[in-house]
Design an enzyme around this catalytic site. Structure first.
Site, mmCIF file in Angstrom:
data_model
loop_
_atom_site.group_PDB
_atom_site.id
_atom_site.type_symbol
_atom_site.label_atom_id
_atom_site.label_comp_id
_atom_site.label_asym_id
_atom_site.label_seq_id
_atom_site.Cartn_x
_atom_site.Cartn_y
_atom_site.Cartn_z
ATOM 1 N N CYS A 241 -17.379 15.135 24.929
ATOM 2 C CA CYS A 241 -16.501 14.650 25.999
ATOM 3 C C CYS A 241 -16.048 13.222 25.708
ATOM 4 O O CYS A 241 -14.888 12.868 25.950
ATOM 5 C CB CYS A 241 -17.209 14.679 27.353
ATOM 6 S SG CYS A 241 -17.725 16.316 27.894
ATOM 7 N N CYS B 21 -21.999 13.461 27.771
ATOM 8 C CA CYS B 21 -21.588 14.477 26.798
ATOM 9 C C CYS B 21 -20.873 13.835 25.605
ATOM 10 O O CYS B 21 -19.800 13.249 25.759
ATOM 11 C CB CYS B 21 -20.685 15.484 27.518
ATOM 12 S SG CYS B 21 -19.752 16.590 26.470
#
Length: 107
Positions: free
Chosen positions: A34, A31
């Site tokens: 992230c 991600c």
């Protein structure tokens, strides 16, 4: 303080029985957002001893992600006394995370 990697096996002891507020980052390695938030969370962990900072890899711990209804990552929660409020989704800065923690009563 070091970031603690949470699993379904250690969640109860590390979070639910914690004697201080716990910031949890639900993330995945693939991600992009992230990857942008992770160093900020690590920095907060290094600066603060009054909170516990933890991470949950949603790919490795899908049961925890499901339990807390994590649908979007990164999602950060603050737990206190075994309870949590709303999550902050994909915060853009350290200031946003700190304000979120203040609003949750963790700072």
């Amino acid at each position: 303080m070091a970031v603690i990697r949470l699993t379904k096996e250690n969640f109860q002891a590390e979070v639910m029985q914690a004697d201080k507020p716990v910031l949890i980052d639900f993330y995945a390695d693939w991600c992009g957002p992230c990857q942008m938030v992770s160093p900020i969370v690590d920095e907060i962990a290094g600066e603060r001893s009054d909170i516990k900072v933890c991470k949950v890899n949603v790919d490795e711990q899908p049961e925890l992600a499901e339990q807390f209804k994590v649908m979007t990552i990164p999602s950060l929660f603050v737990f206190q006394n075994g309870e949590h409020g709303e999550a902050i989704i994909a915060p853009g800065s350290k200031a946003q995370i700190e304000e979120f923690m203040r609003a949750q009563g963790a700072l």
